[in-house]
Design a protein around this motif. Structure first.
Motif, PDB file in Angstrom:
ATOM      1  N   PHE A  17       0.820  -1.217   0.000  1.00  0.00           N
ATOM      2  CA  PHE A  17       0.000   0.000   0.000  1.00  0.00           C
ATOM      3  C   PHE A  17       0.851   1.263   0.000  1.00  0.00           C
ATOM      4  CE2 PHE A  17      -2.273  -3.348   2.385  1.00  0.00           C
ATOM      5  CZ  PHE A  17      -3.330  -3.543   1.519  1.00  0.00           C
ATOM      6  N   SER A  18       1.899   1.272  -0.798  1.00  0.00           N
ATOM      7  CA  SER A  18       2.745   2.461  -0.897  1.00  0.00           C
ATOM      8  C   SER A  18       2.368   3.258  -2.140  1.00  0.00           C
ATOM      9  CB  SER A  18       4.221   2.055  -0.970  1.00  0.00           C
ATOM     10  OG  SER A  18       4.478   1.378  -2.188  1.00  0.00           O
ATOM     11  N   ALA A  19       3.020   4.403  -2.312  1.00  0.00           N
ATOM     12  CA  ALA A  19       2.759   5.252  -3.485  1.00  0.00           C
ATOM     13  C   ALA A  19       3.150   4.560  -4.779  1.00  0.00           C
ATOM     14  CB  ALA A  19       3.514   6.573  -3.340  1.00  0.00           C
ATOM     15  N   ASP A  20       3.982   3.517  -4.704  1.00  0.00           N
ATOM     16  CA  ASP A  20       4.359   2.774  -5.914  1.00  0.00           C
ATOM     17  C   ASP A  20       3.160   2.065  -6.544  1.00  0.00           C
ATOM     18  OD1 ASP A  20       6.959   3.577  -5.582  1.00  0.00           O
ATOM     19  OD2 ASP A  20       7.584   1.748  -4.546  1.00  0.00           O
ATOM     20  N   THR A  26      -4.340  -3.355  -6.139  1.00  0.00           N
ATOM     21  CA  THR A  26      -3.435  -3.944  -5.156  1.00  0.00           C
ATOM     22  C   THR A  26      -4.131  -5.106  -4.457  1.00  0.00           C
ATOM     23  OG1 THR A  26      -2.015  -3.496  -3.239  1.00  0.00           O
ATOM     24  CG2 THR A  26      -4.128  -2.346  -3.329  1.00  0.00           C
ATOM     25  N   VAL A  27      -3.385  -6.185  -4.270  1.00  0.00           N
ATOM     26  CA  VAL A  27      -3.906  -7.398  -3.634  1.00  0.00           C
ATOM     27  C   VAL A  27      -2.987  -7.762  -2.479  1.00  0.00           C
ATOM     28  CG1 VAL A  27      -4.524  -9.823  -3.957  1.00  0.00           C
ATOM     29  CG2 VAL A  27      -4.828  -8.211  -5.841  1.00  0.00           C
ATOM     30  N   LEU A  28      -3.548  -7.906  -1.300  1.00  0.00           N
ATOM     31  CA  LEU A  28      -2.766  -8.278  -0.114  1.00  0.00           C
ATOM     32  C   LEU A  28      -2.603  -9.796  -0.101  1.00  0.00           C
ATOM     33  CD1 LEU A  28      -1.374  -7.450   2.514  1.00  0.00           C
ATOM     34  CD2 LEU A  28      -3.596  -7.507   3.644  1.00  0.00           C
ATOM     35  N   TYR A  29      -1.765 -10.282  -1.020  1.00  0.00           N
ATOM     36  CA  TYR A  29      -1.580 -11.726  -1.141  1.00  0.00           C
ATOM     37  C   TYR A  29      -0.397 -12.158  -0.279  1.00  0.00           C
ATOM     38  CZ  TYR A  29      -0.925 -16.397  -2.977  1.00  0.00           C
ATOM     39  OH  TYR A  29      -0.811 -17.754  -3.078  1.00  0.00           O
ATOM     40  N   VAL A  82      -4.139   8.905   8.022  1.00  0.00           N
ATOM     41  CA  VAL A  82      -3.192   9.258   6.962  1.00  0.00           C
ATOM     42  C   VAL A  82      -2.466   8.023   6.444  1.00  0.00           C
ATOM     43  CG1 VAL A  82      -1.162  10.628   6.371  1.00  0.00           C
ATOM     44  CG2 VAL A  82      -2.900  11.558   7.927  1.00  0.00           C
ATOM     45  N   THR A  83      -2.010   7.176   7.341  1.00  0.00           N
ATOM     46  CA  THR A  83      -1.285   5.961   6.967  1.00  0.00           C
ATOM     47  C   THR A  83      -2.263   4.790   6.875  1.00  0.00           C
ATOM     48  OG1 THR A  83      -0.839   5.508   9.290  1.00  0.00           O
ATOM     49  CG2 THR A  83       0.808   6.789   8.074  1.00  0.00           C
ATOM     50  N   PRO A  84      -1.818   3.631   6.360  1.00  0.00           N
ATOM     51  CA  PRO A  84      -2.715   2.471   6.336  1.00  0.00           C
ATOM     52  C   PRO A  84      -3.155   2.103   7.745  1.00  0.00           C
ATOM     53  CG  PRO A  84      -0.814   2.089   4.925  1.00  0.00           C
ATOM     54  CD  PRO A  84      -0.534   3.353   5.673  1.00  0.00           C
TER      55      PRO A  84
END
Length: 699
Positions: A17-20, A26-29, A82-84
């Motif tokens: 979950f970064s700016a990249d 996005t998948v939290l695999y 602000v953050t995850p």
């Protein structure tokens, strides 16, 4: 030193979950291999399972087991989100449990809670295990919080793929993340390209339809998708939005048209090639639909030729004309790569084709349209099964012949006009039954009908104008109701219909008056008009002679002035012959007619009749022009923005040998311009004659 829990929180936040990941799905695999790799790479001494297990609240029975994480979430929300959210290690562990779901160790494949207890070191059936299962509702709420945080961020930290359905609900969240590995995501972007999905799924293809296309794409061929995803694909129901259908749709909705290639920063676009059967089935070509923003680019066969692509007519690229489709390419695939674009042809044994609305040739399509005419191109290894499948449709006799490539057959005139026979053929199945599968719709649509003219008034929402008695068929959306019925609205009247959504409902069976009609469902209405003809009364210039008609036309010609019903026309003697005509696309830049004696005549199209021009705007007159062919002309050569082409105007046996004069340079130039566009022996004789003239001129 930070606790191991917060170390895992930061690693997972950076990894997933970064700016990249901005504007990318996005998948939290997390499976066992990924968890070990992340721990080793970042020097985390405690495993993910141990870290989460030690963060649980077993002592206070008045509060949730996950109260420590919930307290941290409350503080996080007060800080402004602000953050995850500080739930990532716990959520990642639930995904790890979902990746272990399999029929082994005395557990069924569907037993999520058994694996959930296992990763936390608890014995299934114990009191602590029951507490973990009961408290999983809190974990589901944390998944919803992560999903809303990603959505609120507008894709800056990745687009959410977190999904669930009514059947799974709570455990569906981690299962949705366990279905798609990183390698699967790369392959799925290739699938989206191969099925010609538009970026961000702008055509709103449903999850159920994407699932159907994915099954077709993987049928009989290993696409290297993970076993878990393939199992879910095989077992998912066709009714309703299943978990896998919902996940694939979210990936499609977030797909920007590029390949999932982190090493290239997701820059390359991808397009699925289409096959064109041109020149009435005598020639094959490749078609690549143009990408928005890429008007010119270069692609190459790996280790081979390079092609320059330029955006041309009909929203397709020009530049692949010299790449002739071969048996090797059809059966084993074709891959062309460039710095901006990747083109791919996925091999298959049976290809379905429909007439392209712009180029006027037969082009491969993704789904069968009941009521419309299709061609089928089939390899010899599949032709018997295809014949049996097509014969089961009933209706008109099909035509079968050799294809322009060895080892394949071309079947023309394939239609489904009998709804019962069509549904029976689909239900019977078979190795290639997917070729007859129509698109799964979530909206009503119109198909077929006796169309007088397409709708040309932009923004009115009309589907077209049809002859009364020849109304189009209504394609119903798939039903999610238990009784299988769809509520249909026709001109304000509502009725429930129980019908197979694959089979069109014939509106021509309903007596409808002239004028505008509205039909569909409460969520999708189609508008069309019915008319008794193109015009009211007689068009200007119509004669006064005809055959009076009162139910049956009279055999004698007589005067039929006024509004008396009559069949009107003209009686011509046998000595009168009409001029020969040929149809030509209106996009042609120039066209010449060639005779065998060196004559060259510039082709002129016939003007539109005044009565038609006065009633229909130019945009409704169609994409073709009609030109007259003088006696003696045997070839038509014409030029578009892309290339020259040539067409025979007589049967090969009726084309005389070329006999031009030595100085017929204009004739030779016209022949040589299209020299490579036809391999017919008769045409090659003309090319040889033109080359001889060209050689004399150079001397």
């Amino acid at each position: 030193m930070k606790s191991c829990y917060w170390q895992w929180q930061e690693v997972l936040a950076t990894e997933f979950f970064s700016a990249d990941h901005a504007l990318q799905s996005t998948v939290l695999y997390i499976d066992d291999e990924v968890a070990r790799s992340l721990a080793e790479c970042h020097g985390i001494e405690s495993s993910l399972s141990n870290v989460v297990a030690t963060h649980l609240n077993w002592g206070d029975h008045e509060r949730s087991i996950f109260s420590h994480v919930q307290d941290e979430c409350t503080a996080w929300a007060k800080r402004g989100r602000v953050t995850p959210p500080p739930t990532l290690p716990l959520l990642a562990l639930s995904v790890l449990a979902a990746t272990r779901m399999a029929s082994s160790d005395g557990m069924l494949r569907s037993n999520f809670y058994g694996r959930w207890n296992q990763v936390l070191g608890e014995q299934s059936g114990s009191s602590r295990a029951r507490r973990l299962e009961h408290a999983f509702q809190d974990v589901a709420a944390m998944w919803e919080t992560l999903d809303s945080w990603l959505d609120d961020a507008g894709g800056l930290y990745g687009a959410s793929t977190i999904s669930t359905d009514e059947y799974y609900w709570k455990v569906g969240f981690p299962i949705s993340q366990a279905l798609v590995r990183g390698s699967d995501r790369h392959i799925l972007t290739r699938f989206f390209a191969a099925t010609r999905l538009r970026p961000n799924n702008s055509d709103e293809v449903s999850g159920r339809e994407l699932l159907r296309r994915l099954r077709v794409w993987t049928a009989g061929r290993d696409r290297h998708l993970s076993p878990r995803l393939m199992e879910e694909l095989a077992s998912a129901l066709d009714s309703g939005d299943t978990l896998i259908a919902s996940l694939i749709k979210r990936l499609a909705d977030d797909w920007d048209g590029t390949l999932h290639e982190p090493e290239r920063k997701h820059q390359r676009r991808a397009i699925g090639l289409r096959l064109v059967v041109a020149d009435r089935g005598r020639r094959l070509e490749w078609l690549a639909e143009a990408c928005d923003g890429i008007d010119e680019t270069r692609v190459a066969v790996p280790g081979g030729r390079t092609f320059t692509l330029r955006k041309g007519y009909g929203g397709a690229y020009d530049g692949l004309e010299s790449l002739h489709p071969s048996r090797q390419q059809l059966e084993h695939g074709l891959h062309l790569e460039g710095e901006e674009l990747v083109l791919e042809w996925a091999p298959r044994e049976v290809l379905l084709l429909r007439l392209h609305p712009h180029i006027g040739e037969w082009v491969t399509t993704d789904y069968f349209e009941p009521g419309e005419q299709h061609w089928i191109l089939a390899a010899d290894s599949a032709i018997r099964a295809v014949r049996s499948m097509v014969d089961a449709l009933g209706g008109r006799t099909i035509r079968e012949g050799s294809a322009p490539v060895p080892g394949w057959k071309l079947i023309k005139g394939v239609r489904a006009v009998n709804g019962l026979a069509f549904a029976s053929a689909l239900d019977r199945g078979g190795d290639h039954a997917h070729v007859l599968e129509p698109q799964i719709r979530h909206h009503a649509a119109l198909s077929g009908g006796l169309r007088i003219a397409p709708e040309y008034r932009v923004g009115t929402g009309l589907a077209g104008h049809f002859l009364r008695g020849g109304a189009p068929d209504l394609m119903l959306p798939a039903s999610d109701s238990p009784d299988g019925c769809v509520e249909v609205v026709l001109d304000g009247r509502t009725e429930k219909l129980r019908a197979d959504p694959r089979v069109p409902f014939p509106l021509c069976l309903i007596p409808l008056d002239e004028g505008e009609h509205r039909v569909g469902t409460a969520h999708s209405i189609q508008v069309f008009t019915l008319h008794d003809g193109l015009h009211e009364g007689l068009p200007p210039g119509t004669g006064t002679l005809g055959y009076p008609c009162d139910g049956i036309a009279q055999p004698e010609l007589s005067d039929v002035t006024g509004s008396k019903a009559a069949v009107r026309g003209a009686a011509a003697t046998g000595t009168i012959s009409l001029p020969r005509t040929e149809l030509l696309r209106s996009s042609v830049l120039e066209a010449v007619l060639l005779d065998p004696r060196g004559g060259v005549r510039r082709a002129k199209h016939r003007s539109v009749p005044a009565w038609m021009a006065s009633r229909l705007p130019t945009a409704a007159l169609g994409p073709c022009l009609e030109i007259e062919v003088p006696d003696g002309c045997v070839w038509l050569a014409y030029r578009t923005a892309a290339r020259w082409s040539v067409r025979a105007l007589a049967a090969a046996a009726d084309i005389p040998a070329p006999a031009p004069a030595p100085d017929d340079y204009a004739w030779a130039y016209a022949v040589l311009s299209a020299a490579q566009r036809l391999q017919d022996p008769a045409w090659l004789d003309y090319v040889a004659a033109a080359e001889a003239i060209s050689g004399r001129r150079g001397a």
